[in-house]
Design a protein around this motif. Sequence first.
Motif, PDB file in Angstrom:
ATOM      1  N   MET A  87       0.835  -1.557  -0.251  1.00 17.38           N
ATOM      2  CA  MET A  87      -0.073   0.253  -0.129  1.00 17.38           C
ATOM      3  C   MET A  87       0.833   1.473   0.215  1.00 17.38           C
ATOM      4  N   PRO A  88       0.785   2.375  -0.525  1.00 16.84           N
ATOM      5  CA  PRO A  88       1.492   3.300  -1.424  1.00 16.84           C
ATOM      6  C   PRO A  88       0.387   4.673   0.025  1.00 16.84           C
ATOM      7  N   ILE A  89       2.168   5.251   0.889  1.00 18.43           N
ATOM      8  CA  ILE A  89       2.101   5.882   1.832  1.00 18.43           C
ATOM      9  C   ILE A  89       1.842   6.774   1.579  1.00 18.43           C
ATOM     10  N   PRO A  90       0.240   7.598   2.242  1.00 18.68           N
ATOM     11  CA  PRO A  90       0.354   8.776   1.834  1.00 18.68           C
ATOM     12  C   PRO A  90       1.181   9.951   2.294  1.00 18.68           C
ATOM     13  N   ALA A  91       1.328  11.422   1.636  1.00 22.93           N
ATOM     14  CA  ALA A  91       2.179  12.341   1.554  1.00 22.93           C
ATOM     15  C   ALA A  91       1.144  13.579   1.553  1.00 22.93           C
ATOM     16  N   ILE A  92       1.428  14.355   2.335  1.00 20.69           N
ATOM     17  CA  ILE A  92       1.492  15.611   2.210  1.00 20.69           C
ATOM     18  C   ILE A  92       2.377  16.473   2.008  1.00 20.69           C
ATOM     19  N   ARG A  93       1.767  17.173   1.240  1.00 26.61           N
ATOM     20  CA  ARG A  93       2.411  18.637   0.404  1.00 26.61           C
ATOM     21  C   ARG A  93       1.562  19.637   0.499  1.00 26.61           C
ATOM     22  N   PHE A  94       2.426  21.011   0.772  1.00 26.33           N
ATOM     23  CA  PHE A  94       1.070  21.997   0.614  1.00 26.33           C
ATOM     24  C   PHE A  94       2.304  22.912  -0.519  1.00 26.33           C
ATOM     25  N   ARG A  95       1.427  23.554  -0.327  1.00 23.84           N
ATOM     26  CA  ARG A  95       1.654  25.008  -1.577  1.00 23.84           C
ATOM     27  C   ARG A  95       0.844  26.709  -0.197  1.00 23.84           C
ATOM     28  N   VAL A  96       2.239  27.598  -1.293  1.00 25.73           N
ATOM     29  CA  VAL A  96       1.428  28.871  -0.267  1.00 25.73           C
ATOM     30  C   VAL A  96       0.332  29.549  -2.253  1.00 25.73           C
ATOM     31  N   ASP A  97      -0.451  30.107  -1.595  1.00 27.00           N
ATOM     32  CA  ASP A  97      -0.741  30.777  -2.891  1.00 27.00           C
ATOM     33  C   ASP A  97      -1.419  32.226  -2.327  1.00 27.00           C
ATOM     34  N   PHE A  98      -0.432  33.441  -3.358  1.00 27.43           N
ATOM     35  CA  PHE A  98      -0.333  34.393  -3.224  1.00 27.43           C
ATOM     36  C   PHE A  98      -1.622  35.260  -4.020  1.00 27.43           C
ATOM     37  N   GLY A  99      -2.188  34.622  -4.359  1.00 27.13           N
ATOM     38  CA  GLY A  99      -3.689  34.785  -5.343  1.00 27.13           C
ATOM     39  C   GLY A  99      -3.956  34.133  -6.346  1.00 27.13           C
ATOM     40  N   ARG A 100      -4.989  34.104  -7.682  1.00 28.61           N
ATOM     41  CA  ARG A 100      -5.259  33.378  -8.540  1.00 28.61           C
ATOM     42  C   ARG A 100      -4.131  33.175  -9.373  1.00 28.61           C
ATOM     43  N   ARG A 101      -2.876  33.730 -10.012  1.00 26.42           N
ATOM     44  CA  ARG A 101      -1.601  33.055 -10.246  1.00 26.42           C
ATOM     45  C   ARG A 101      -0.007  33.013  -9.779  1.00 26.42           C
ATOM     46  N   GLN A 102       0.515  33.291  -8.461  1.00 28.49           N
ATOM     47  CA  GLN A 102       1.015  33.185  -8.375  1.00 28.49           C
ATOM     48  C   GLN A 102       0.879  31.944  -6.796  1.00 28.49           C
ATOM     49  N   ALA A 103       2.042  31.058  -7.473  1.00 24.03           N
ATOM     50  CA  ALA A 103       1.747  30.056  -5.954  1.00 24.03           C
ATOM     51  C   ALA A 103       3.417  29.533  -5.506  1.00 24.03           C
ATOM     52  N   VAL A 104       3.388  28.544  -4.257  1.00 25.09           N
ATOM     53  CA  VAL A 104       5.302  28.425  -3.871  1.00 25.09           C
ATOM     54  C   VAL A 104       4.361  26.970  -3.569  1.00 25.09           C
ATOM     55  N   GLY A 105       4.881  26.037  -4.369  1.00 19.91           N
ATOM     56  CA  GLY A 105       4.614  24.480  -3.636  1.00 19.91           C
ATOM     57  C   GLY A 105       6.280  23.632  -4.118  1.00 19.91           C
ATOM     58  N   PRO A 106       6.414  22.420  -3.509  1.00 25.45           N
ATOM     59  CA  PRO A 106       6.919  21.806  -3.650  1.00 25.45           C
ATOM     60  C   PRO A 106       7.769  21.433  -4.752  1.00 25.45           C
ATOM     61  N   GLY A 107       7.685  22.266  -6.624  1.00 24.02           N
ATOM     62  CA  GLY A 107       8.325  22.038  -7.424  1.00 24.02           C
ATOM     63  C   GLY A 107       9.578  23.705  -7.444  1.00 24.02           C
ATOM     64  N   LYS A 108       8.583  24.412  -7.099  1.00 23.35           N
ATOM     65  CA  LYS A 108       9.369  25.718  -7.343  1.00 23.35           C
ATOM     66  C   LYS A 108      10.533  25.483  -5.827  1.00 23.35           C
TER      67      LYS A 108
END
Length: 78
Positions: free
Chosen positions: A1-22
Amino acid sequence: MPIPAIRFRVDFGRRQAVGPGKIALLERIGRTGSLSQAARDLHMSYRRAWLLLESLNLSFREPVAVSSKGGRGGGARD
């Protein structure tokens, strides 16, 4: 069974966000000192990495990374 992962993303508005990839891109730029090397390490195109970095720089009052001419002795600086 796969282990669940929690990832966070911060949204600064409709078009701006910072998440794991950045965040991964910034960390890799910090380690390598090079946007192109960071892109290669993360298996993404240079254009994609450049667009992500530009998006990050536009999300904050001050750039999160500044660039300089690439090549020998060049590259991004923190």
